[in-house]
Design a protein around this motif. Structure first.
Motif, PDB file in Angstrom:
ATOM      1  N   THR A 169       0.909  -1.266  -0.060  1.00 16.76           N
ATOM      2  CA  THR A 169      -0.030   0.060   0.005  1.00 16.76           C
ATOM      3  C   THR A 169       0.862   1.116   0.072  1.00 16.76           C
ATOM      4  O   THR A 169       1.691   1.274   0.911  1.00 16.76           O
ATOM      5  N   VAL A 170       0.876   2.149  -1.016  1.00 17.34           N
ATOM      6  CA  VAL A 170       1.666   3.108  -1.117  1.00 17.34           C
ATOM      7  C   VAL A 170       0.759   4.670  -1.111  1.00 17.34           C
ATOM      8  O   VAL A 170      -0.316   4.753  -1.812  1.00 17.34           O
ATOM      9  N   GLN A 171       1.265   5.546  -0.482  1.00 19.92           N
ATOM     10  CA  GLN A 171       0.798   6.866  -0.422  1.00 19.92           C
ATOM     11  C   GLN A 171       1.769   7.892  -0.667  1.00 19.92           C
ATOM     12  O   GLN A 171       2.812   7.773   0.084  1.00 19.92           O
ATOM     13  N   VAL A 172       1.676   8.612  -1.664  1.00 21.78           N
ATOM     14  CA  VAL A 172       2.985   9.695  -2.154  1.00 21.78           C
ATOM     15  C   VAL A 172       2.292  10.981  -2.123  1.00 21.78           C
ATOM     16  O   VAL A 172       1.083  11.226  -2.644  1.00 21.78           O
ATOM     17  N   SER A 173       3.049  11.860  -1.599  1.00 29.06           N
ATOM     18  CA  SER A 173       2.579  13.342  -1.809  1.00 29.06           C
ATOM     19  C   SER A 173       4.067  14.161  -2.151  1.00 29.06           C
ATOM     20  O   SER A 173       4.934  13.524  -1.864  1.00 29.06           O
ATOM     21  N   GLY A 174       3.825  15.284  -2.797  1.00 31.94           N
ATOM     22  CA  GLY A 174       4.878  15.916  -3.163  1.00 31.94           C
ATOM     23  C   GLY A 174       4.578  16.880  -4.232  1.00 31.94           C
ATOM     24  O   GLY A 174       3.637  17.281  -4.340  1.00 31.94           O
ATOM     25  N   ASP A 175       5.793  17.779  -4.801  1.00 27.74           N
ATOM     26  CA  ASP A 175       5.596  18.950  -5.457  1.00 27.74           C
ATOM     27  C   ASP A 175       6.010  18.892  -6.947  1.00 27.74           C
ATOM     28  O   ASP A 175       6.230  19.740  -7.537  1.00 27.74           O
ATOM     29  N   GLY A 176       6.360  17.672  -7.350  1.00 28.24           N
ATOM     30  CA  GLY A 176       7.041  17.386  -8.758  1.00 28.24           C
ATOM     31  C   GLY A 176       8.262  16.928  -8.619  1.00 28.24           C
ATOM     32  O   GLY A 176       8.895  16.373  -9.628  1.00 28.24           O
ATOM     33  N   SER A 177       9.030  17.487  -7.793  1.00 33.49           N
ATOM     34  CA  SER A 177      10.589  16.823  -7.373  1.00 33.49           C
ATOM     35  C   SER A 177      10.901  16.273  -6.303  1.00 33.49           C
ATOM     36  O   SER A 177      11.670  15.359  -6.127  1.00 33.49           O
ATOM     37  N   ASP A 237       7.016  12.671  -0.413  1.00 31.40           N
ATOM     38  CA  ASP A 237       7.045  11.958   0.613  1.00 31.40           C
ATOM     39  C   ASP A 237       6.213  10.602   0.440  1.00 31.40           C
ATOM     40  O   ASP A 237       5.002  10.795  -0.242  1.00 31.40           O
ATOM     41  N   ALA A 238       6.593   9.581   0.785  1.00 28.52           N
ATOM     42  CA  ALA A 238       6.195   8.323   0.518  1.00 28.52           C
ATOM     43  C   ALA A 238       5.950   7.500   2.102  1.00 28.52           C
ATOM     44  O   ALA A 238       6.644   7.465   2.608  1.00 28.52           O
ATOM     45  N   VAL A 239       4.493   7.081   2.013  1.00 25.39           N
ATOM     46  CA  VAL A 239       4.261   6.157   2.993  1.00 25.39           C
ATOM     47  C   VAL A 239       4.023   4.602   2.330  1.00 25.39           C
ATOM     48  O   VAL A 239       3.208   4.700   1.588  1.00 25.39           O
ATOM     49  N   VAL A 240       4.895   3.588   2.821  1.00 27.65           N
ATOM     50  CA  VAL A 240       4.754   2.398   2.247  1.00 27.65           C
ATOM     51  C   VAL A 240       4.572   1.438   3.514  1.00 27.65           C
ATOM     52  O   VAL A 240       5.376   1.168   4.324  1.00 27.65           O
ATOM     53  N   ILE A 241       3.436   0.481   3.130  1.00 26.32           N
ATOM     54  CA  ILE A 241       2.824  -0.228   4.208  1.00 26.32           C
ATOM     55  C   ILE A 241       3.094  -1.837   3.152  1.00 26.32           C
ATOM     56  O   ILE A 241       2.402  -1.723   2.220  1.00 26.32           O
ATOM     57  N   SER A 242       3.859  -2.608   3.849  1.00 27.10           N
ATOM     58  CA  SER A 242       4.236  -3.992   3.170  1.00 27.10           C
ATOM     59  C   SER A 242       4.525  -4.934   4.087  1.00 27.10           C
ATOM     60  O   SER A 242       5.340  -4.861   5.082  1.00 27.10           O
TER      61      SER A 242
END
Length: 81
Positions: A18-26, A29-34
């Motif tokens: 499960t992956v959640q990513v936020s950011g501005d183009g470069s 921030d990723a939250v990775v649940i595995s």
């Protein structure tokens, strides 16, 4: 790069995550649940995720990625699951 493109690269490299990513183009921030993170050291978890975006980092397409890795149990323990 778009946030969803970064998330998809991680999902392809870590099937079932499960992956959640936020950011501005470069910078992202990723939250990775595995489940694959079970029993691994924090550095090994980070390396697994970084390996999924290695070509994009090498090319400069992806400048920075901050990663938070969790097992499903850790995620649930945080009240997120």
């Amino acid at each position: 790069m778009e946030t969803e493109a970064v998330a998809e690269l991680i999902r392809i490299g870590l099937p079932g995550a499960t992956v959640q990513v936020s950011g501005d183009g470069s910078h992202f921030d990723a939250v990775v649940i595995s489940e694959v993170f079970e029993g691994l050291t924090p550095i090994k978890k980070q390396r697994l995720v970084m390996e999924t975006v290695k070509p994009q980092i090498a090319s400069g397409e992806l400048h920075a990625l901050s990663i938070k890795t969790l097992t499903p149990t850790q995620w649930a323990d945080q009240g997120q699951g």
